[in-house]
Scaffold this motif. Structure first.
Motif, PDB file in Angstrom:
ATOM      1  N   TRP A 137       0.848  -1.198   0.000  1.00 32.24           N
ATOM      2  CA  TRP A 137       0.000   0.000   0.000  1.00 32.24           C
ATOM      3  C   TRP A 137       0.881   1.245   0.000  1.00 32.24           C
ATOM      4  N   ALA A 138       1.931   1.228   0.810  1.00 33.79           N
ATOM      5  CA  ALA A 138       2.853   2.362   0.876  1.00 33.79           C
ATOM      6  C   ALA A 138       3.600   2.544  -0.440  1.00 33.79           C
ATOM      7  N   ILE A 139       4.064   1.435  -1.041  1.00 31.91           N
ATOM      8  CA  ILE A 139       4.798   1.528  -2.316  1.00 31.91           C
ATOM      9  C   ILE A 139       3.898   2.071  -3.416  1.00 31.91           C
ATOM     10  N   LEU A 140       2.643   1.638  -3.431  1.00 35.66           N
ATOM     11  CA  LEU A 140       1.700   2.163  -4.417  1.00 35.66           C
ATOM     12  C   LEU A 140       1.482   3.664  -4.232  1.00 35.66           C
ATOM     13  N   ALA A 141       1.574   4.139  -2.997  1.00 30.50           N
ATOM     14  CA  ALA A 141       1.342   5.560  -2.712  1.00 30.50           C
ATOM     15  C   ALA A 141       2.557   6.428  -3.010  1.00 30.50           C
ATOM     16  N   VAL A 142       3.780   5.902  -2.785  1.00 25.26           N
ATOM     17  CA  VAL A 142       4.982   6.751  -2.907  1.00 25.26           C
ATOM     18  C   VAL A 142       5.866   6.393  -4.093  1.00 25.26           C
ATOM     19  N   GLY A 143       5.647   5.239  -4.733  1.00 24.78           N
ATOM     20  CA  GLY A 143       6.424   4.872  -5.905  1.00 24.78           C
ATOM     21  C   GLY A 143       7.467   3.791  -5.627  1.00 24.78           C
ATOM     22  N   ASP A 144       7.816   3.045  -6.679  1.00 20.60           N
ATOM     23  CA  ASP A 144       8.750   1.926  -6.547  1.00 20.60           C
ATOM     24  C   ASP A 144      10.134   2.344  -6.081  1.00 20.60           C
ATOM     25  N   GLU A 145      10.517   3.588  -6.380  1.00 25.63           N
ATOM     26  CA  GLU A 145      11.865   4.043  -6.000  1.00 25.63           C
ATOM     27  C   GLU A 145      12.050   4.094  -4.491  1.00 25.63           C
ATOM     28  N   HIS A 146      10.972   4.016  -3.754  1.00 25.80           N
ATOM     29  CA  HIS A 146      11.052   4.058  -2.286  1.00 25.80           C
ATOM     30  C   HIS A 146      10.755   2.695  -1.660  1.00 25.80           C
ATOM     31  N   THR A 147      10.974   1.632  -2.452  1.00 23.83           N
ATOM     32  CA  THR A 147      10.677   0.278  -1.965  1.00 23.83           C
ATOM     33  C   THR A 147      11.461  -0.057  -0.702  1.00 23.83           C
ATOM     34  N   SER A 148      12.783   0.187  -0.724  1.00 22.17           N
ATOM     35  CA  SER A 148      13.604  -0.170   0.444  1.00 22.17           C
ATOM     36  C   SER A 148      13.181   0.629   1.678  1.00 22.17           C
ATOM     37  N   LYS A 149      12.803   1.889   1.454  1.00 21.69           N
ATOM     38  CA  LYS A 149      12.367   2.728   2.584  1.00 21.69           C
ATOM     39  C   LYS A 149      11.042   2.209   3.158  1.00 21.69           C
ATOM     40  N   ALA A 150      10.127   1.805   2.273  1.00 24.23           N
ATOM     41  CA  ALA A 150       8.849   1.272   2.745  1.00 24.23           C
ATOM     42  C   ALA A 150       9.051  -0.019   3.534  1.00 24.23           C
ATOM     43  N   ILE A 151       9.917  -0.905   3.024  1.00 22.88           N
ATOM     44  CA  ILE A 151      10.185  -2.166   3.728  1.00 22.88           C
ATOM     45  C   ILE A 151      10.850  -1.884   5.072  1.00 22.88           C
ATOM     46  N   SER A 152      11.804  -0.952   5.077  1.00 25.86           N
ATOM     47  CA  SER A 152      12.512  -0.642   6.321  1.00 25.86           C
ATOM     48  C   SER A 152      11.585  -0.046   7.368  1.00 25.86           C
ATOM     49  N   TYR A 153      10.759   0.909   6.952  1.00 26.84           N
ATOM     50  CA  TYR A 153       9.846   1.547   7.903  1.00 26.84           C
ATOM     51  C   TYR A 153       8.794   0.563   8.404  1.00 26.84           C
ATOM     52  N   ASN A 154       8.405  -0.359   7.515  1.00 31.52           N
ATOM     53  CA  ASN A 154       7.447  -1.370   7.939  1.00 31.52           C
ATOM     54  C   ASN A 154       8.056  -2.244   9.039  1.00 31.52           C
TER      55      ASN A 154
END
Length: 402
Positions: A137-154
């Motif tokens: 859900w987060a990646i869809l909202a902020v874009g694929d370029e922030h995948t590592s950040k979304a995984i880390s924050y999760n």
């Protein structure tokens, strides 16, 4: 100057957006943490069952988590993450209600244990549905370029929730009884359900053909095996640390679990950019080795203070294992399969935590409690060796890199 300010605002917006979805992870794992420090003690001391039984019952959660990860990933890819998150929150609410009933039946140990088994399986369903859904859900909202950040924050959300939930659950149990802790789990599930209902649904717009889940699963398996071996360190600490401290006559077992989780969070907060800077595999190699060192210190600890140092180092080491390997795994699948990839990859941490209870319980019953951290250290070090081999095979071109 203006560009820098805009970049700062953009990054701040990305972080706040991710946090809105990571909140679901926090709610889910807070409920899991509430029970984590209480149930092994309740099963062993109040119901009178063995440490092996306690470990098996705690680990049963991960059977249904394992079974529903792939299903949740399929829902995310087809319908978006919102339906999966909603089902997960309903599951947490139901598990809290079941836990209340199990506590009320403690006078009949066999019945109470049976209800706890159903409770753990329900919690596993909820975790399976919530697992990778907020990340997607987060990646869809902020874009694929922030995948590592979304995984880390999760991950910060999940382990931060465990760090807060475990001691809070122990406090509730000590002062008000297990029914109060179970009631809070039910309330958290209900709050999460209504919060999810109010969020805007999102889904992938990729037109790329979707691969069958089994093909996606095969692709992420090498990275998932490393993750599973790395997860055994956390699984051993979270499942057995209260019994380990109790047998040694030490105080502060919950503090040890919290120290692990806090160190984990700090590692993700301050070193998350290292994945983009040095690459996922190099980061994972360093982290797995560090985790193994921390477990070695726990194994040799002669006081609770030394044990805290080991837990701290192990937590720091484990901090970036999931996102570092996850970034590498997700690179290898089409955008239309990202939900399935993260779900399939997440299966390995469920498998790891699911087998930790019976496997480490067997080690404890055969060789004694003093050997459990030696055993988990050896397995985490094996994960380190496999990560080194994957990195080598990538450079040789035997594993494709996109």
């Amino acid at each position: 100057m203006q560009a820098a300010q805009n970049a700062g605002v953009s990054l701040s917006k990305v972080r706040s957006t991710i946090a809105e979805f990571v909140a679901f992870t926090f709610i889910g794992y807070f409920t899991i943490g509430l029970a984590l420090a209480v149930l092994p003690f309740f099963i062993y001391h109040d119901l009178g069952f063995s440490t092996m039984t306690a470990g098996v019952v705690i680990s049963l959660q991960y059977i249904t988590t394992f079974l529903f990860r792939g299903y949740a990933g399929s829902i995310v890819d087809k319908k978006g993450p919102k339906p999966a998150v909603i089902m997960g929150m309903i599951g947490f609410a139901v598990s809290g209600a079941l836990l209340v009933v199990a506590y009320l039946c403690k006078g009949i140990p066999a019945l109470s244990l049976s209800l706890l088994i159903v409770t753990r399986l329900t919690t596993g369903f909820a975790e399976g549905m919530i697992g990778a859904s907020p990340i997607n859900w987060a990646i869809l909202a902020v874009g694929d370029e922030h995948t590592s950040k979304a995984i880390s924050y999760n991950g910060i959300g999940s382990y931060g929730a465990l760090a807060i939930g475990a001691p809070f659950g122990a406090i509730l149990h000590h002062n008000f009884g297990m029914s109060a802790m179970a009631g809070l789990i039910m309330i958290c599930g209900i709050v999460g359900y209504y919060y999810a209902r109010g969020k805007t649904p999102l889904k992938s717009t990729s037109t790329a053909p979707r691969q069958p889940f089994i093909d996606v699963f095969k692709t992420v398996t090498p990275f998932g095996v490393c993750l599973a071996l790395g997860g055994l360190g956390f699984g051993t600490i979270s499942t057995f640390i209260t019994l380990y401290y109790s047998q040694l006559g030490w105080q502060g077992a919950v503090m040890c679990l919290s120290t692990f989780s806090i160190s984990f969070i700090l590692g993700r907060l301050f070193f998350e950019d290292y994945i983009n800077r040095y690459g996922g595999m190099k980061t994972a190699i360093f982290c797995l080795l560090t985790e193994a060192i921390g477990l070695a210190i726990l194994w040799q600890a002669y006081s609770p203070h030394i044990a805290l140092v080991g837990a701290c180092i192990a937590g720091f080491g484990f901090s970036l294992v999931f996102p570092a390997l996850g970034v590498e795994a997700v690179k290898l699948v089409p955008a239309s399969n990202k939900g399935a990839a993260l779900g399939g990859y997440g299966l390995f941490i469920d498998l790891s935590l699911g087998i930790t209870g019976p496997l480490v319980g067997l080690v404890e019953s055969t060789f004694g409690m003093g050997h459990i951290f030696m055993f988990s250290m050896v397995l985490v070090f094996t994960g380190f060796i496999i990560a080194v081999l994957i990195n080598y095979w990538q450079h040789k071109g035997e594993i494709p890199v996109r």
